[in-house]
Design a protein around this motif. Sequence first.
Motif, PDB file in Angstrom:
ATOM      1  N   HIS A 142      34.287  36.445  -4.994  1.00 36.37           N
ATOM      2  CA  HIS A 142      34.611  36.603  -6.415  1.00 36.37           C
ATOM      3  C   HIS A 142      35.050  38.045  -6.678  1.00 36.37           C
ATOM      4  O   HIS A 142      34.477  38.989  -6.113  1.00 36.37           O
ATOM      5  CB  HIS A 142      33.375  36.288  -7.263  1.00 36.37           C
ATOM      6  CG  HIS A 142      33.691  36.000  -8.692  1.00 36.37           C
ATOM      7  ND1 HIS A 142      33.953  36.998  -9.600  1.00 36.37           N
ATOM      8  CD2 HIS A 142      33.812  34.834  -9.376  1.00 36.37           C
ATOM      9  CE1 HIS A 142      34.204  36.466 -10.778  1.00 36.37           C
ATOM     10  NE2 HIS A 142      34.135  35.152 -10.669  1.00 36.37           N
ATOM     11  N   PRO A 143      36.069  38.258  -7.528  1.00 34.28           N
ATOM     12  CA  PRO A 143      36.508  39.626  -7.838  1.00 34.28           C
ATOM     13  C   PRO A 143      35.398  40.522  -8.372  1.00 34.28           C
ATOM     14  O   PRO A 143      35.373  41.727  -8.091  1.00 34.28           O
ATOM     15  CB  PRO A 143      37.608  39.408  -8.893  1.00 34.28           C
ATOM     16  CG  PRO A 143      38.151  38.054  -8.578  1.00 34.28           C
ATOM     17  CD  PRO A 143      36.953  37.248  -8.142  1.00 34.28           C
ATOM     18  N   LEU A 144      34.468  39.945  -9.127  1.00 35.90           N
ATOM     19  CA  LEU A 144      33.364  40.762  -9.646  1.00 35.90           C
ATOM     20  C   LEU A 144      32.422  41.199  -8.530  1.00 35.90           C
ATOM     21  O   LEU A 144      31.859  42.303  -8.578  1.00 35.90           O
ATOM     22  CB  LEU A 144      32.589  39.989 -10.714  1.00 35.90           C
ATOM     23  CG  LEU A 144      33.321  39.764 -12.041  1.00 35.90           C
ATOM     24  CD1 LEU A 144      32.450  38.939 -12.976  1.00 35.90           C
ATOM     25  CD2 LEU A 144      33.715  41.081 -12.688  1.00 35.90           C
ATOM     26  N   SER A 145      32.239  40.352  -7.527  1.00 35.42           N
ATOM     27  CA  SER A 145      31.411  40.736  -6.385  1.00 35.42           C
ATOM     28  C   SER A 145      32.064  41.893  -5.633  1.00 35.42           C
ATOM     29  O   SER A 145      31.396  42.816  -5.168  1.00 35.42           O
ATOM     30  CB  SER A 145      31.216  39.538  -5.453  1.00 35.42           C
ATOM     31  OG  SER A 145      30.556  38.493  -6.113  1.00 35.42           O
ATOM     32  N   TYR A 146      33.388  41.839  -5.511  1.00 37.79           N
ATOM     33  CA  TYR A 146      34.130  42.932  -4.886  1.00 37.79           C
ATOM     34  C   TYR A 146      33.877  44.222  -5.658  1.00 37.79           C
ATOM     35  O   TYR A 146      33.545  45.267  -5.066  1.00 37.79           O
ATOM     36  CB  TYR A 146      35.623  42.593  -4.903  1.00 37.79           C
ATOM     37  CG  TYR A 146      36.530  43.631  -4.267  1.00 37.79           C
ATOM     38  CD1 TYR A 146      36.778  44.854  -4.889  1.00 37.79           C
ATOM     39  CD2 TYR A 146      37.142  43.384  -3.045  1.00 37.79           C
ATOM     40  CE1 TYR A 146      37.598  45.800  -4.326  1.00 37.79           C
ATOM     41  CE2 TYR A 146      37.972  44.331  -2.465  1.00 37.79           C
ATOM     42  CZ  TYR A 146      38.200  45.531  -3.104  1.00 37.79           C
ATOM     43  OH  TYR A 146      39.016  46.468  -2.537  1.00 37.79           O
ATOM     44  N   TYR A 147      34.035  44.157  -6.968  1.00 36.67           N
ATOM     45  CA  TYR A 147      33.854  45.340  -7.813  1.00 36.67           C
ATOM     46  C   TYR A 147      32.451  45.916  -7.670  1.00 36.67           C
ATOM     47  O   TYR A 147      32.262  47.132  -7.509  1.00 36.67           O
ATOM     48  CB  TYR A 147      34.139  44.954  -9.263  1.00 36.67           C
ATOM     49  CG  TYR A 147      34.006  46.086 -10.250  1.00 36.67           C
ATOM     50  CD1 TYR A 147      32.862  46.233 -11.031  1.00 36.67           C
ATOM     51  CD2 TYR A 147      35.025  47.007 -10.432  1.00 36.67           C
ATOM     52  CE1 TYR A 147      32.750  47.263 -11.948  1.00 36.67           C
ATOM     53  CE2 TYR A 147      34.927  48.044 -11.340  1.00 36.67           C
ATOM     54  CZ  TYR A 147      33.782  48.164 -12.090  1.00 36.67           C
ATOM     55  OH  TYR A 147      33.666  49.188 -13.000  1.00 36.67           O
ATOM     56  N   LYS A 181      30.258  45.561  -5.215  1.00 35.50           N
ATOM     57  CA  LYS A 181      30.021  46.151  -3.896  1.00 35.50           C
ATOM     58  C   LYS A 181      30.767  47.477  -3.742  1.00 35.50           C
ATOM     59  O   LYS A 181      30.241  48.432  -3.167  1.00 35.50           O
ATOM     60  CB  LYS A 181      30.473  45.175  -2.799  1.00 35.50           C
ATOM     61  CG  LYS A 181      29.558  43.960  -2.614  1.00 35.50           C
ATOM     62  CD  LYS A 181      30.075  43.054  -1.515  1.00 35.50           C
ATOM     63  CE  LYS A 181      29.147  41.844  -1.318  1.00 35.50           C
ATOM     64  NZ  LYS A 181      27.827  42.248  -0.811  1.00 35.50           N
ATOM     65  N   LYS A 182      31.981  47.535  -4.243  1.00 37.14           N
ATOM     66  CA  LYS A 182      32.778  48.755  -4.113  1.00 37.14           C
ATOM     67  C   LYS A 182      32.169  49.886  -4.922  1.00 37.14           C
ATOM     68  O   LYS A 182      32.093  51.041  -4.447  1.00 37.14           O
ATOM     69  CB  LYS A 182      34.202  48.485  -4.592  1.00 37.14           C
ATOM     70  CG  LYS A 182      35.200  49.632  -4.334  1.00 37.14           C
ATOM     71  CD  LYS A 182      35.538  49.723  -2.872  1.00 37.14           C
ATOM     72  CE  LYS A 182      36.816  50.536  -2.633  1.00 37.14           C
ATOM     73  NZ  LYS A 182      36.772  51.887  -3.136  1.00 37.14           N
ATOM     74  N   VAL A 183      31.700  49.607  -6.125  1.00 39.46           N
ATOM     75  CA  VAL A 183      31.073  50.632  -6.946  1.00 39.46           C
ATOM     76  C   VAL A 183      29.816  51.156  -6.251  1.00 39.46           C
ATOM     77  O   VAL A 183      29.596  52.370  -6.175  1.00 39.46           O
ATOM     78  CB  VAL A 183      30.720  50.073  -8.344  1.00 39.46           C
ATOM     79  CG1 VAL A 183      29.800  51.025  -9.075  1.00 39.46           C
ATOM     80  CG2 VAL A 183      31.999  49.869  -9.160  1.00 39.46           C
ATOM     81  N   ARG A 219      29.073  51.055  -3.113  1.00 35.58           N
ATOM     82  CA  ARG A 219      29.440  51.776  -1.884  1.00 35.58           C
ATOM     83  C   ARG A 219      29.930  53.185  -2.225  1.00 35.58           C
ATOM     84  O   ARG A 219      29.542  54.173  -1.597  1.00 35.58           O
ATOM     85  CB  ARG A 219      30.525  51.021  -1.129  1.00 35.58           C
ATOM     86  CG  ARG A 219      31.008  51.718   0.125  1.00 35.58           C
ATOM     87  CD  ARG A 219      32.201  51.011   0.731  1.00 35.58           C
ATOM     88  NE  ARG A 219      31.854  49.672   1.194  1.00 35.58           N
ATOM     89  CZ  ARG A 219      32.734  48.841   1.714  1.00 35.58           C
ATOM     90  NH1 ARG A 219      34.009  49.186   1.796  1.00 35.58           N
ATOM     91  NH2 ARG A 219      32.344  47.638   2.123  1.00 35.58           N
ATOM     92  N   ASP A 220      30.781  53.276  -3.260  1.00 34.74           N
ATOM     93  CA  ASP A 220      31.346  54.581  -3.634  1.00 34.74           C
ATOM     94  C   ASP A 220      30.274  55.519  -4.203  1.00 34.74           C
ATOM     95  O   ASP A 220      30.400  56.744  -4.105  1.00 34.74           O
ATOM     96  CB  ASP A 220      32.455  54.381  -4.678  1.00 34.74           C
ATOM     97  CG  ASP A 220      33.682  53.716  -4.077  1.00 34.74           C
ATOM     98  OD1 ASP A 220      34.556  53.289  -4.873  1.00 34.74           O
ATOM     99  OD2 ASP A 220      33.761  53.604  -2.832  1.00 34.74           O
ATOM    100  N   ARG A 221      29.232  54.915  -4.788  1.00 35.18           N
ATOM    101  CA  ARG A 221      28.144  55.724  -5.350  1.00 35.18           C
ATOM    102  C   ARG A 221      27.047  55.994  -4.325  1.00 35.18           C
ATOM    103  O   ARG A 221      26.020  56.589  -4.643  1.00 35.18           O
ATOM    104  CB  ARG A 221      27.539  55.030  -6.574  1.00 35.18           C
ATOM    105  CG  ARG A 221      28.496  54.956  -7.761  1.00 35.18           C
ATOM    106  CD  ARG A 221      27.894  54.176  -8.899  1.00 35.18           C
ATOM    107  NE  ARG A 221      28.809  54.083 -10.043  1.00 35.18           N
ATOM    108  CZ  ARG A 221      28.592  53.375 -11.138  1.00 35.18           C
ATOM    109  NH1 ARG A 221      27.459  52.676 -11.240  1.00 35.18           N
ATOM    110  NH2 ARG A 221      29.478  53.340 -12.118  1.00 35.18           N
ATOM    111  N   GLY A 222      27.283  55.497  -3.104  1.00 38.51           N
ATOM    112  CA  GLY A 222      26.301  55.720  -2.055  1.00 38.51           C
ATOM    113  C   GLY A 222      25.101  54.832  -2.144  1.00 38.51           C
ATOM    114  O   GLY A 222      24.032  55.126  -1.586  1.00 38.51           O
ATOM    115  N   GLY A 223      25.269  53.667  -2.878  1.00 32.73           N
ATOM    116  CA  GLY A 223      24.149  52.755  -3.048  1.00 32.73           C
ATOM    117  C   GLY A 223      24.002  51.780  -1.894  1.00 32.73           C
ATOM    118  O   GLY A 223      24.810  51.707  -0.994  1.00 32.73           O
TER     119      GLY A 223
END
Length: 333
Positions: free
Chosen positions: A318-323, A325-327, A329-333
Amino acid sequence: MSLADYPFSREAAARVKEAGYSLEGILAEPNREPRLSRLVRRRAKERVLGAVRGEIPEERTHPLAELLSYPLARVMVSCLDDDLLARRYALAEAKLASRKMAREDLPGLILLARDLEVDPRTDQEGLRVPFSDYLKAAARMKSPGWKLVNRSLEAGWVAVTGSELARLLEERARDRVARGLPLKVSPDVCEKLRPDLAEVVEELRERRAEERVDLGEVTEGAFPPCIRGFLAAVANGANLAHTARFALTTFLLAVGMNVDEVVGVFGRSPDFDEEKTRYQVEHIAGKGGTAYKPPSCATMATYGNCPGMDGLCRWVSHPLSYYEKKVKRDRGG
């Protein structure tokens, strides 16, 4: 080429007919081959569930069961009479065929092409297909490279590579599978399939129950390729198709943008009408009582709105799952 690899082909249908098995025979208990019947029912359900989940797994153990499971899967889809399921099923069968076509040699592809009403020619000039066949198969292709104006066309023939022919055949397979769905199926047959159908219905329900993601501040750099593509198209003054516009609107609202911000996104569209756009966005946001959720990746692909996957896409549905995970990952979570 194995007929079992392409059960939607006319030759495969003839093979099923010659085998002498009927739908009633497969569903009857007991029958002449109970083990085969169990395999066919299991594989048919697997085909439909795979379509809901986004991919039908391959089966190599029993070629006859593979052939017989295809018409039974079409019956299952028809019993449920769900337009989205029917489209998703046709797409999933075509994708399954595409994975198998990647292993075919050129003579095998040409044989399949002729079954799918594409008549390629290969000679000293290379591989070519009639432009009318090309247009039918490439109608849903969104990439500029597939547009006829960008192709080599000579005397009514379009030059293609072997891999491009396979991609065109994937679209023809999708049309072949979708043709006639839903079938007219008797209530008695659907009742016999009720335990299998119940599992499919539950899977459909779960897939549709997408929850709103609350990630705080919107991070555009975390948008999936489909959403980035929609935004780029709008920014360049293009009109999005209705399904793409809906997907973009629901996604932006789901990640935290307000109605004014979403309306502003469409401001450069050539057909922009602020009053009409605001009404539509407010309706999608839930002003009428129902807030709409963004479509899944499978639904995006069904409508031809998936531009292709990147590395992260392969791990989400799902596009929201992508968003999300990416957020993280970018925040170091």
